[in-house]
Scaffold this motif. Structure first.
Motif, PDB file in Angstrom:
ATOM      1  N   ARG A  78     -11.285 -26.273 -24.174  1.00 24.90           N
ATOM      2  CA  ARG A  78     -10.904 -27.614 -23.719  1.00 24.90           C
ATOM      3  C   ARG A  78      -9.417 -27.869 -24.025  1.00 24.90           C
ATOM      4  N   CYS A  79      -8.608 -26.905 -23.625  1.00 23.97           N
ATOM      5  CA  CYS A  79      -7.160 -26.940 -23.831  1.00 23.97           C
ATOM      6  C   CYS A  79      -6.551 -25.905 -22.895  1.00 23.97           C
ATOM      7  N   ALA A  80      -5.224 -25.905 -22.818  1.00 25.27           N
ATOM      8  CA  ALA A  80      -4.528 -24.964 -21.935  1.00 25.27           C
ATOM      9  C   ALA A  80      -4.281 -23.618 -22.616  1.00 25.27           C
ATOM     10  N   GLY A  81      -3.968 -23.651 -23.906  1.00 20.19           N
ATOM     11  CA  GLY A  81      -3.660 -22.411 -24.626  1.00 20.19           C
ATOM     12  C   GLY A  81      -4.907 -21.612 -24.946  1.00 20.19           C
ATOM     13  N   PHE A  82      -4.754 -20.285 -25.012  1.00 22.59           N
ATOM     14  CA  PHE A  82      -5.907 -19.427 -25.301  1.00 22.59           C
ATOM     15  C   PHE A  82      -5.548 -18.314 -26.284  1.00 22.59           C
ATOM     16  N   ASN A  83      -4.477 -18.499 -27.050  1.00 19.20           N
ATOM     17  CA  ASN A  83      -4.041 -17.463 -27.988  1.00 19.20           C
ATOM     18  C   ASN A  83      -4.995 -17.305 -29.172  1.00 19.20           C
ATOM     19  N   ASN A  84      -5.954 -18.223 -29.334  1.00 20.04           N
ATOM     20  CA  ASN A  84      -6.935 -18.093 -30.412  1.00 20.04           C
ATOM     21  C   ASN A  84      -8.185 -17.338 -29.986  1.00 20.04           C
ATOM     22  N   VAL A  85      -8.171 -16.787 -28.760  1.00 25.67           N
ATOM     23  CA  VAL A  85      -9.311 -16.024 -28.247  1.00 25.67           C
ATOM     24  C   VAL A  85      -8.901 -14.570 -28.047  1.00 25.67           C
ATOM     25  N   ASP A  86      -9.701 -13.647 -28.545  1.00 25.03           N
ATOM     26  CA  ASP A  86      -9.472 -12.222 -28.307  1.00 25.03           C
ATOM     27  C   ASP A  86     -10.031 -11.893 -26.923  1.00 25.03           C
ATOM     28  N   LEU A  87      -9.138 -11.900 -25.948  1.00 27.56           N
ATOM     29  CA  LEU A  87      -9.571 -11.717 -24.561  1.00 27.56           C
ATOM     30  C   LEU A  87     -10.103 -10.318 -24.307  1.00 27.56           C
ATOM     31  N   GLN A  88      -9.539  -9.322 -24.987  1.00 26.89           N
ATOM     32  CA  GLN A  88     -10.022  -7.960 -24.802  1.00 26.89           C
ATOM     33  C   GLN A  88     -11.453  -7.827 -25.314  1.00 26.89           C
ATOM     34  N   LYS A  91     -13.749  -9.473 -22.847  1.00 27.26           N
ATOM     35  CA  LYS A  91     -13.950  -8.611 -21.680  1.00 27.26           C
ATOM     36  C   LYS A  91     -14.976  -7.532 -21.976  1.00 27.26           C
ATOM     37  N   GLU A  92     -14.842  -6.888 -23.141  1.00 28.35           N
ATOM     38  CA  GLU A  92     -15.762  -5.824 -23.516  1.00 28.35           C
ATOM     39  C   GLU A  92     -17.191  -6.345 -23.676  1.00 28.35           C
ATOM     40  N   CYS A  93     -17.316  -7.597 -24.095  1.00 25.10           N
ATOM     41  CA  CYS A  93     -18.638  -8.193 -24.315  1.00 25.10           C
ATOM     42  C   CYS A  93     -19.189  -8.879 -23.074  1.00 25.10           C
ATOM     43  N   GLY A  94     -18.421  -8.859 -21.984  1.00 26.08           N
ATOM     44  CA  GLY A  94     -18.882  -9.493 -20.754  1.00 26.08           C
ATOM     45  C   GLY A  94     -18.906 -11.011 -20.823  1.00 26.08           C
ATOM     46  N   ILE A  95     -18.036 -11.575 -21.656  1.00 24.70           N
ATOM     47  CA  ILE A  95     -17.970 -13.032 -21.801  1.00 24.70           C
ATOM     48  C   ILE A  95     -16.776 -13.556 -20.996  1.00 24.70           C
ATOM     49  N   THR A  96     -17.023 -14.516 -20.132  1.00 29.91           N
ATOM     50  CA  THR A  96     -15.958 -15.157 -19.359  1.00 29.91           C
ATOM     51  C   THR A  96     -15.283 -16.226 -20.205  1.00 29.91           C
ATOM     52  N   VAL A  97     -13.962 -16.323 -20.091  1.00 30.23           N
ATOM     53  CA  VAL A  97     -13.191 -17.321 -20.844  1.00 30.23           C
ATOM     54  C   VAL A  97     -12.475 -18.216 -19.836  1.00 30.23           C
ATOM     55  N   LEU A  98     -12.747 -19.505 -19.916  1.00 31.50           N
ATOM     56  CA  LEU A  98     -12.137 -20.472 -19.010  1.00 31.50           C
ATOM     57  C   LEU A  98     -11.393 -21.541 -19.809  1.00 31.50           C
ATOM     58  N   ARG A  99     -10.250 -21.959 -19.304  1.00 37.75           N
ATOM     59  CA  ARG A  99      -9.428 -22.960 -19.984  1.00 37.75           C
ATOM     60  C   ARG A  99      -9.152 -24.136 -19.047  1.00 37.75           C
ATOM     61  N   VAL A 100      -8.424 -25.115 -19.575  1.00 35.98           N
ATOM     62  CA  VAL A 100      -7.963 -26.257 -18.789  1.00 35.98           C
ATOM     63  C   VAL A 100      -6.475 -26.031 -18.513  1.00 35.98           C
ATOM     64  N   PRO A 101      -6.129 -25.494 -17.348  1.00 32.31           N
ATOM     65  CA  PRO A 101      -4.726 -25.134 -17.111  1.00 32.31           C
ATOM     66  C   PRO A 101      -3.778 -26.321 -17.192  1.00 32.31           C
ATOM     67  N   LEU A 331     -13.298 -19.171  -9.832  1.00 31.79           N
ATOM     68  CA  LEU A 331     -12.853 -19.707 -11.124  1.00 31.79           C
ATOM     69  C   LEU A 331     -11.366 -20.052 -11.130  1.00 31.79           C
ATOM     70  N   GLY A 332     -10.586 -19.425 -10.252  1.00 31.73           N
ATOM     71  CA  GLY A 332      -9.179 -19.761 -10.095  1.00 31.73           C
ATOM     72  C   GLY A 332      -8.344 -19.575 -11.343  1.00 31.73           C
ATOM     73  N   SER A 333      -7.354 -20.428 -11.484  1.00 33.55           N
ATOM     74  CA  SER A 333      -6.387 -20.309 -12.590  1.00 33.55           C
ATOM     75  C   SER A 333      -6.971 -20.668 -13.935  1.00 33.55           C
ATOM     76  N   ALA A 334      -8.203 -21.175 -13.970  1.00 35.18           N
ATOM     77  CA  ALA A 334      -8.847 -21.515 -15.244  1.00 35.18           C
ATOM     78  C   ALA A 334      -9.255 -20.261 -16.013  1.00 35.18           C
ATOM     79  N   GLU A 335      -9.449 -19.136 -15.309  1.00 35.10           N
ATOM     80  CA  GLU A 335      -9.958 -17.933 -15.968  1.00 35.10           C
ATOM     81  C   GLU A 335      -8.856 -17.240 -16.766  1.00 35.10           C
ATOM     82  N   CYS A 336      -9.186 -16.871 -17.992  1.00 33.72           N
ATOM     83  CA  CYS A 336      -8.261 -16.133 -18.869  1.00 33.72           C
ATOM     84  C   CYS A 336      -8.715 -14.687 -18.924  1.00 33.72           C
ATOM     85  N   LYS A 337      -7.819 -13.782 -18.569  1.00 31.71           N
ATOM     86  CA  LYS A 337      -8.174 -12.369 -18.515  1.00 31.71           C
ATOM     87  C   LYS A 337      -7.296 -11.553 -19.453  1.00 31.71           C
ATOM     88  N   ALA A 338      -7.871 -10.492 -19.996  1.00 33.55           N
ATOM     89  CA  ALA A 338      -7.133  -9.609 -20.883  1.00 33.55           C
ATOM     90  C   ALA A 338      -6.100  -8.811 -20.064  1.00 33.55           C
TER      91      ALA A 338
END
Length: 338
Positions: A78-88, A91-101, A331-338
């Motif tokens: 529920r924020c724009a930043g995603f530096n507190n999430v290990d995106l890699q 990805k390996e766990c098959g979990i989608t990460v979405l933010r509020v751009p 999902l558009g620009s909301a999706e955070c990818k490794a």
């Protein structure tokens, strides 16, 4: 959805959106947890499809892996930043990460100017002096912003709002960005220059960059070398991400008399303080304690986003993200990818 780090205002805005069920609704249920997400609390997500987290939650690899074990398929920021999430790891766990751009760039930019002017005109000191019946003006000397040069580092939506505010003060606006926006130049809002030129010429430097690690990233963008390029009377404000400024370099410069004003809504090392009440305990965070020593420096606690309009937008976009994931939509620009 397991909702971590819940505050009263979160319940106010999110509960309204999920109270209805059926066609055309978000069809979601939320379980609110006061605790932040971290290694000790990740197990609370057992049996939930998604977790909803904020900037001070911990979604490092061990936490993400635990969420995967719990059956979580979606991390909603529920924020724009995603530096507190290990995106890699996600990805390996098959979990989608979405933010509020984007939510309310006006909220952040307006707060940046508010605390910058508080530091510039020493309003925090003036308020305390008058409360003590001290009406002397000593220690309160500020600078005009009119006819000064503003340097905007990062010219996305928030940086553009800040540039317009500075323009309204009668300032000349310089911009620096990895991806310059020619439209801003064409309309006469700002002039793009090199990072070095901006640092040398600006009387006010406002940071609106994302936090990017690694070579040519923005981690410790403001350091001993870049501070040395700045004017001794420069004003610096940061409402983006704390680690963009090296706090040790900033403190060294402040001790040497650099900076007319510094205003920080974020700073490296803030995580254990943000959104907590420590009024009855001593501050043990060394960086926080040392920053508070300087009379020309103002700290606020990661509140630049905190307006009614921004909170409403964050709630709506977060739930739209959840619905798009749930219904298999783009999902558009909301999706955070490794």
């Amino acid at each position: 959805m397991a909702f971590f780090g819940t505050k009263d205002y979160d319940r106010t805005f999110f509960s309204e959106l999920v109270k209805d069920k059926g066609q055309g609704t978000y069809n979601s249920d939320i379980k609110y947890f006061d605790s932040q997400l971290g290694p000790e609390t990740a197990g609370l997500a057992q049996g939930y499809d998604a977790v909803c987290i904020f900037v001070n939650d911990n979604a490092s690899r061990p936490v993400v892996e635990k969420l995967h074990e719990c059956g979580v398929k979606l991390i909603l920021l529920r924020c724009a930043g995603f530096n507190n999430v290990d995106l890699q790891a996600a990805k390996e766990c098959g979990i989608t990460v979405l933010r509020v751009p984007a939510y309310s760039p006006y909220a952040v930019a307006e707060h940046a100017m508010a605390i910058l002017q508080e530091a510039n005109r020493r309003l925090h000191k003036a308020y305390t002096k008058v409360k003590d019946n001290n009406f002397a003006l000593s220690g309160l000397l500020g600078l005009d912003l009119h006819n000064k040069v503003a340097g905007i580092m990062g010219t996305g939506k928030i940086g553009q709002c800040m540039a317009r505010i500075c323009k309204g003060y009668g300032m000349t606006v310089l911009g620096w960005d990895a991806y310059p926006n020619q439209a801003l130049v064409d309309e006469g809002l700002l002039t793009y220059v090199s990072k070095e030129e901006l640092l040398k010429r600006a009387d006010l430097i406002s940071l609106h960059c994302p936090l990017i690690m690694g070579d040519n990233g923005t981690y410790h963008l403001i350091n001993d070398e870049t501070i040395a390029l700045m004017k001794d009377t420069v004003m610096l404000v940061n409402t983006s991400r704390g680690p963009i400024i090296d706090p040790e370099a900033l403190i060294r410069a402040l001790k040497q008399g650099k900076f007319h004003a510094v205003a920080l809504d974020v700073y490296e090392g803030e995580d254990n303080n943000v959104y907590t009440d420590k009024s009855d305990v001593a501050i043990t965070n060394d960086i926080t304690a040392r920053l508070q020593m300087f009379p020309q420096l103002v700290l606020t606690s990661h509140q630049a986003f905190f307006t009614r309009e921004a909170l409403q937008a964050i709630a709506v976009v977060t739930m739209e993200n959840a619905r798009n994931f749930n219904e298999g939509n783009e999902l558009g620009s909301a999706e955070c990818k490794a």
